[in-house]
Structure formats: structure tokens, C-alpha cells
Design an enzyme around this catalytic site. Structure first.
Site, short mmCIF file in Angstrom:
data_model
loop_
_atom_site.label_atom_id
_atom_site.label_comp_id
_atom_site.label_asym_id
_atom_site.label_seq_id
_atom_site.Cartn_x
_atom_site.Cartn_y
_atom_site.Cartn_z
N SER A 199 -30.08 15.77 67.07
CA SER A 199 -31.32 15.27 67.97
C SER A 199 -30.58 16.43 69.73
CB SER A 199 -31.53 13.46 68.31
OG SER A 199 -30.13 13.46 69.19
N ASP A 226 -30.22 1.11 69.95
CA ASP A 226 -31.12 -0.11 70.01
C ASP A 226 -30.32 -0.52 68.15
OD1 ASP A 226 -33.57 -1.94 69.19
OD2 ASP A 226 -34.41 -0.86 68.64
N GLN A 257 -23.76 5.73 65.65
CA GLN A 257 -25.31 5.37 64.94
C GLN A 257 -25.43 4.09 63.44
OE1 GLN A 257 -27.90 9.14 65.90
NE2 GLN A 257 -29.46 7.50 65.78
N SER A 293 -30.01 5.84 78.30
CA SER A 293 -30.30 5.14 77.63
C SER A 293 -31.38 6.63 77.11
CB SER A 293 -30.61 3.76 77.72
OG SER A 293 -31.88 3.17 77.66
N ASN A 294 -31.48 6.52 76.15
CA ASN A 294 -32.87 7.26 75.57
C ASN A 294 -33.74 6.16 74.65
OD1 ASN A 294 -34.31 9.01 74.23
ND2 ASN A 294 -33.13 9.57 72.77
N GLY A 338 -36.91 9.26 78.91
CA GLY A 338 -38.17 8.94 77.99
C GLY A 338 -38.71 9.56 77.25
N ILE A 391 -40.79 13.14 75.62
CA ILE A 391 -40.39 13.46 75.61
C ILE A 391 -42.11 14.72 75.00
CG2 ILE A 391 -40.48 16.76 74.34
CD1 ILE A 391 -37.51 15.38 74.34
N HIS A 394 -26.16 2.33 95.43
CA HIS A 394 -25.53 2.93 96.57
C HIS A 394 -24.81 2.73 97.32
CE1 HIS A 394 -27.84 5.30 99.40
NE2 HIS A 394 -29.72 4.52 99.17
N ASP A 404 -24.67 8.38 97.21
CA ASP A 404 -26.59 8.38 98.08
C ASP A 404 -26.86 8.90 97.06
OD1 ASP A 404 -25.56 10.86 98.21
OD2 ASP A 404 -24.29 10.91 100.11
N1 CAO Z 1 -38.75 12.55 72.96
C1 CAO Z 1 -38.90 13.22 71.66
N2 CAO Z 1 -38.07 12.87 70.67
C2 CAO Z 1 -37.40 12.21 70.62
C3 CAO Z 1 -36.33 10.83 71.17
C4 CAO Z 1 -37.54 11.54 72.57
N3 CAO Z 1 -36.77 10.74 73.57
N4 CAO Z 1 -35.75 10.69 71.54
C5 CAO Z 1 -35.24 11.01 70.48
N5 CAO Z 1 -36.03 12.41 69.94
C6 CAO Z 1 -36.25 12.45 68.19
C7 CAO Z 1 -35.20 13.73 68.36
O1 CAO Z 1 -35.63 14.35 68.24
C8 CAO Z 1 -35.36 12.74 66.62
O2 CAO Z 1 -36.19 13.98 65.61
P1 CAO Z 1 -36.01 15.19 64.46
O3 CAO Z 1 -36.22 13.98 63.66
O4 CAO Z 1 -37.34 16.29 64.71
O5 CAO Z 1 -33.94 15.54 64.88
C9 CAO Z 1 -35.76 11.73 66.16
O6 CAO Z 1 -36.54 11.43 67.38
C10 CAO Z 1 -35.30 9.97 65.50
O7 CAO Z 1 -34.11 10.45 66.91
P2 CAO Z 1 -32.81 9.14 67.33
O8 CAO Z 1 -33.66 8.52 67.31
O9 CAO Z 1 -32.11 9.27 65.41
O10 CAO Z 1 -31.50 10.00 67.52
P3 CAO Z 1 -31.66 10.28 69.26
O11 CAO Z 1 -29.91 10.95 69.64
O12 CAO Z 1 -32.72 10.57 70.09
O13 CAO Z 1 -31.04 8.92 69.57
C11 CAO Z 1 -30.40 6.12 70.16
C12 CAO Z 1 -29.95 8.05 69.13
C13 CAO Z 1 -29.28 5.67 69.57
C14 CAO Z 1 -29.81 6.77 71.45
C15 CAO Z 1 -31.63 5.63 69.72
O14 CAO Z 1 -31.81 5.86 68.30
C16 CAO Z 1 -31.59 4.23 70.33
O15 CAO Z 1 -31.40 3.93 70.01
N6 CAO Z 1 -33.07 4.80 71.45
C17 CAO Z 1 -33.08 3.19 72.15
C18 CAO Z 1 -32.49 3.17 73.21
C19 CAO Z 1 -32.55 1.34 73.80
O16 CAO Z 1 -33.30 0.53 73.29
N7 CAO Z 1 -32.79 1.92 75.25
C20 CAO Z 1 -33.04 0.97 76.28
C21 CAO Z 1 -32.06 -0.24 77.22
S1 CAO Z 1 -32.47 -1.31 77.96
O17 CAO Z 1 -32.96 -2.47 77.03
#
Ligand code: CAO
Length: 262
Positions: free
Chosen positions: A86, A129, A158, A179-180, A204, A206, A232, A236
Site C-alpha cells: 500500500s 483498526d 496487520q 494514523s492512516n 487522509g 487520497i 509544543h 516548535d
Molecule cells: N487513501 C487512498 N487509498 C488508501 C488509503 C488512503 N488514505 N489508505 C489505504 N488505501 C488503499 C491502499 O493503498 C490499498 O489499496 P490497493 O488495494 O490498491 O493496494 C487499500 O486501500 C487497502 O489498504 P489497507 O488499509 O489494507 O492498508 P494500509 O497499509 O494503507 O493501511 C492500516 C493499513 C492498518 C493503517 C489500516 O488498515 C487501518 O487500520 N487504518 C485505520 C487507522 C485508524 O483507525 N486510525 C484512527 C486512529 S485514532 O482513533
């Protein structure tokens, strides 16, 4: 002769609707008390501690148009080796390269508040998550790993997370996290620092949006937003902005990123 005056217009109001009929009272259930345990309880403690930190936010957008083309071809190669690639491993490697220039962001403030500890390892936490709730396992020593190795470790984390088996080995020692949230949705967030770290970023979703290129032409761009939160007391705004700019440069110009890879 008296002037002729038109009679006032007759306004006819529609009849008022009848008053609503009182709904028949439905039975109401009882409130429930559920004790917090495990991950949920740990989150109450950690997040309460986190909000003692005087934090600031810094936001930007990253044009990942070139990176998305590169990732598409790398993804196919990785798939042949049984690895899902990813954007995250690339984002994490770029963070590690930028941390080498700005080690203050990979540091922590000791409990007395008198010393800053610069961490030697880039143990990058990834908010996940999981069925157990939000967990932040980390990928250890990202500074020494290739993008492929980071992807392989993220795949493993994962799978372990999904199986509910993340333990202290994976969860302790985080030095900086990301955090994605865009994997679920949304563009901006306000991530909360994980003590004793001093910074965290949220990515955020894409999106394809219109932007102007350098010659003023309207083009289709792939844009990813980032929201950083930093402590902070020790970071800075200028340091955060310079770090973010360098990281952004790596992601926006992947050929330059390649040149800087260790
Ligand atoms: N924008 C667009 N596409 C995205 C994306 C984003 N931000 N994030 C993931 N994708 C795409 C990936 O590229 C992948 O696409 P392909 O199938 O084409 O390869 C697909 O979505 C699945 O990705 P994924 O979620 O399995 O993998 P990742 O490495 O991008 O993320 C993880 C892994 C563990 C960060 C994610 O699954 C997750 O759990 N995110 C939630 C985090 C969260 O809850 N944050 C809040 C914290 S505060 O409460």
C-alpha cells in the site's frame, strides 16, 4: 362621485393540519453499565495522559500523483513476492528519512521534564483498526529497512492484529506514529500524541481533485492531506513545518526520494 376602491384581496389560508396524535409509548430498555477492560481501559489511561500535553496542529496537502503511478508498478512486483504494497510503507520510509534530518521529532521528554531523549531507533507506530479496538503496533528500526521489508512487516502486523494477537513485543517502544484514517475515510483529523512521543501524523483519503500546474494549466491531481500534532513544549512550528516539507518533497518527487534512500 366617490372614488372606486378595489376590495381587499381575500386570502384564504389552508386549513391547519390536525394536531399530531400522541404516539403510543414504546417500552424503553434499561441503561447498561459495561466495565472497560484490556485495550479500552488502556486507551482511557493513555489518552487522559496525552491531553496533558500542550499540543499544536500543522496541516498540509501532498500531491501524490507521481507516487501513485510508481506504487502501481511496485505493487505488482511486490504481489509476485506475496506482499501487499500500500502507500504506507513508502510513507513510513519517507518519515524515517525526514526524521534523520529532524531527530527532535523522534525524541521524548523525560518524566522530570529536564531532559530530552533522542531515540536511536525509528520504531514507527501504525494506528490499526483491529477487532479489539484501536492498537498502535510499531515497525522497528525503519531507518534500517527497505520499503519492501517495511511492507512485509506491516503485512505481518496487520495479520497478527486481525487475529487479535498483538502483544507487548509489537506494541511497546514506539517512537513516532502515523494514523492512516483515510483507509476508512475523511481528509483531516486531529491525532492525539502517544506519550512519551512528541509527534504523530494522520493521513487522509487520497482524492482526485483539480489543481493548477506550474504553467497555470488545470490538471487532475491525486491529493493526500496530512495532519500533524506535536508537543509544543519541545517542538516548535518551524521544525514541524520543515520536517513536513522534506517528507512532502520525498513523496511528491519519488526520483529524489530514490536518491536519498539508504
Ligand atoms: N487513501 C487512498 N487509498 C488508501 C488509503 C488512503 N488514505 N489508505 C489505504 N488505501 C488503499 C491502499 O493503498 C490499498 O489499496 P490497493 O488495494 O490498491 O493496494 C487499500 O486501500 C487497502 O489498504 P489497507 O488499509 O489494507 O492498508 P494500509 O497499509 O494503507 O493501511 C492500516 C493499513 C492498518 C493503517 C489500516 O488498515 C487501518 O487500520 N487504518 C485505520 C487507522 C485508524 O483507525 N486510525 C484512527 C486512529 S485514532 O482513533
Amino acid at each position: 362621485p366617490s372614488p372606486t376602491t378595489a376590495p381587499p384581496p381575500v386570502t384564504t389560508r389552508p386549513p391547519l393540519p390536525p394536531p399530531p396524535v400522541a404516539a403510543q409509548a414504546l417500552p424503553v430498555g434499561e441503561d447498561r453499565v459495561v466495565p472497560l477492560k484490556g485495550v479500552a481501559k488502556a486507551m482511557v489511561r493513555a489518552m487522559t495522559e496525552a491531553l496533558q500535553i500542550p499540543a499544536f496542529g500543522y496541516y498540509d496537502e501532498i500531491d501524490v500523483s507521481q507516487l501513485s503511478i510508481l506504487r502501481k508498478s511496485l505493487k505488482q512486483v511486490a504481489e509476485q513476492r506475496g506482499i501487499q504494497l500500500s502507500y504506507m510503507p513508502i510513507i513510513l520510509k519517507a518519515i524515517s528519512l525526514a526524521l534523520l534530518q529532524y531527530p527532535m521529532l523522534n525524541a521524548s521528554l523525560d518524566a522530570s521534564g529536564d531532559n530530552v531523549i533522542y531515540k536511536a531507533s525509528h520504531n514507527l507506530g501504525v494506528a490499526m483498526d483491529t477487532p479489539e479496538g484501536l492498537l498502535v503496533p510499531n515497525i522497528k528500526n525503519v531507518q534500517n529497512l527497505s520499503i519492501f521489508e517495511i511492507a512485509s512487516e506491516l503485512n505481518r502486523l496487520q495479520a497478527v492484529g486481525l487475529a487479535g494477537k498483538l502483544g507487548p513485543a509489537e506494541l511497546s517502544g514506539t517512537t513516532f506514529s502515523i494514523s492512516n484514517i483515510g483507509a476508512i475515510g475523511g481528509t483531516y483529523a486531529r491525532p492525539v500524541i502517544l506519550p512519551p512521543n512528541v509527534a504523530i501524523g494522520a493521513i487522509g483519503k487520497i482524492q482526485t481533485v483539480p489543481r493548477f500546474d506550474s504553467s497555470g494549466e488545470l490538471i487532475k491531481s491525486q491529493i493526500m492531506n496530512v495532519s500533524w500534532t506535536a508537543d509544543h513544549r519541545v517542538i516548535d512550528g518551524a521544525t514541524m513545518a520543515r520536517f513536513s516539507n522534506l517528507w512532502k518533497q520525498y513523496l511528491e518527487t519519488p526520483d529524489m526520494f530514490l536518491l536519498s534512500l539508504k
